[in-house]
Design an enzyme around this catalytic site. Structure first.
Site, mmCIF file in Angstrom:
data_model
loop_
_atom_site.group_PDB
_atom_site.id
_atom_site.type_symbol
_atom_site.label_atom_id
_atom_site.label_comp_id
_atom_site.label_asym_id
_atom_site.label_seq_id
_atom_site.Cartn_x
_atom_site.Cartn_y
_atom_site.Cartn_z
ATOM 1 C CE LYS A 7 41.300 44.292 37.461
ATOM 2 N NZ LYS A 7 40.595 44.398 36.379
ATOM 3 C CG HIS A 10 40.801 38.296 36.811
ATOM 4 N ND1 HIS A 10 40.519 39.339 36.268
ATOM 5 C CD2 HIS A 10 40.159 38.750 37.983
ATOM 6 C CE1 HIS A 10 39.835 40.468 36.576
ATOM 7 N NE2 HIS A 10 39.729 40.308 37.526
ATOM 8 C CD GLU A 50 36.169 38.173 37.762
ATOM 9 O OE1 GLU A 50 36.234 36.695 37.708
ATOM 10 O OE2 GLU A 50 37.100 39.212 37.422
HETATM 11 P P1 PGA Z 1 36.987 46.607 39.225
HETATM 12 O O1 PGA Z 1 37.933 44.871 38.247
HETATM 13 O O2 PGA Z 1 37.106 46.522 40.335
HETATM 14 O O3 PGA Z 1 38.045 47.362 38.051
HETATM 15 O O4 PGA Z 1 36.097 47.071 38.361
HETATM 16 C C1 PGA Z 1 37.104 43.869 39.365
HETATM 17 C C2 PGA Z 1 37.732 42.714 39.044
HETATM 18 O O5 PGA Z 1 38.815 42.603 37.765
HETATM 19 O O6 PGA Z 1 37.331 42.190 39.742
#
Ligand code: PGA
Length: 259
Positions: free
Chosen positions: A10, A94, A165
């Site tokens: 991210k 995403h 997801e």
């Molecule tokens: P996270 O994010 O592992 O921080 O919960 C997962 C994602 O954004 O797919």
């Protein structure tokens, strides 16, 4: 088929030096799992070029791409530019891009095509939509799958990596709740059956479908224990070298048990 673990950093870390340390730490250990697990690091765009010099056994990917090849698109980055940075993968659709930046299924569809034209592997997330609830995930995933793959030829569809997801299982979302392994398995199987209808069951069986809700060292076994789940898209835990290593190792270990 090798397991695939993708790190979605991210908008982290702050400096290229921190990014380099994360990749170097991983690279020192990659020879232990290399034959069983592929690992892809998806940093912010500005770290792609420097990191490509440090990643030898791991791979590099981007977190987004423009649907356009070039031209007047202020602030955008094209697939050719990403390829030029020696990246091989691009995360698309995403839930954070859908929720905060208004990304739609038709944009994701155009971005898939841009990636395929540039010979980049699209990593397409299904399951992110504002207000989505657990009981409706099959319907939502089916709807998104149909739209994001619209018009794609079979030989192109086959090149995509899909990720289930569920937006409600991402750690940073309000009221987030981790998914159970059996729920993840059900939806991963569902995505594979959608692929089977467009391709054949045999061809769909050879594609990788990952789980992309929160995965960390405490819950990774829930997902890694199912041979049908081909790996994970990891957010927060991928920024901690020890946690990320535990996740990679668990999938590598389980893949050996199942062979
Ligand atoms: P996270 O994010 O592992 O921080 O919960 C997962 C994602 O954004 O797919």
């Amino acid at each position: 088929m090798k397991k695939l673990i993708i790190a979605n950093w991210k908008m982290n870390p702050d400096t290229v030096e921190q990014a380099r340390i994360l990749v170097s730490t991983l690279e020192h250990r990659m020879h232990q799992v290399y034959s069983k697990t592929d690992v892809v690091i998806c940093p912010p765009f500005t770290f792609l070029a420097p990191l490509s010099h440090y990643s030898h056994l791991s791979h590099i990917g981007a977190q987004n791409v423009s649907w356009a090849a070039s031209g007047a698109f202020t602030g955008e980055i094209s697939a050719a530019m990403i390829k030029n940075w020696r990246a091989e993968y691009v995360i698309l659709g995403h839930s954070e891009r859908r929720l905060y930046l208004g990304e739609t299924d038709s944009m994701v569809n155009a971005k898939i095509i841009a990636c395929l034209n540039a010979k980049l592997t699209p990593v397409v997330c299904l399951g992110g939509e504002e207000g989505a609830i657990k009981d409706e995930m099959k319907t939502l995933v089916t709807k998104q799958f149909v739209k994001v793959t619209k018009g794609l030829e079979k030989k192109h569809l086959e090149k995509i990596i899909f990720v289930y997801e569920p937006v409600w299982a991402i750690s940073t979302m309000k009221n987030s709740k981790p998914a159970t392994g059996s729920h993840a398995l059900e939806l991963v199987n569902h995505i594979r059956s959608l692929l089977g209808k467009r391709l054949t069951r045999e061809r769909a069986a050879n594609m990788r479908v990952l789980y992309g809700g929160t995965v960390n060292p405490d819950n990774v076994h829930e997902f890694a224990k199912f041979p049908q789940i081909d790996g994970a898209l990891v957010g927060a835990a991928s920024l901690d070298p020890e946690k990320f290593w535990d996740i990679i190792n668990e999938f590598a270990r389980e893949s050996v048990h199942k062979n």
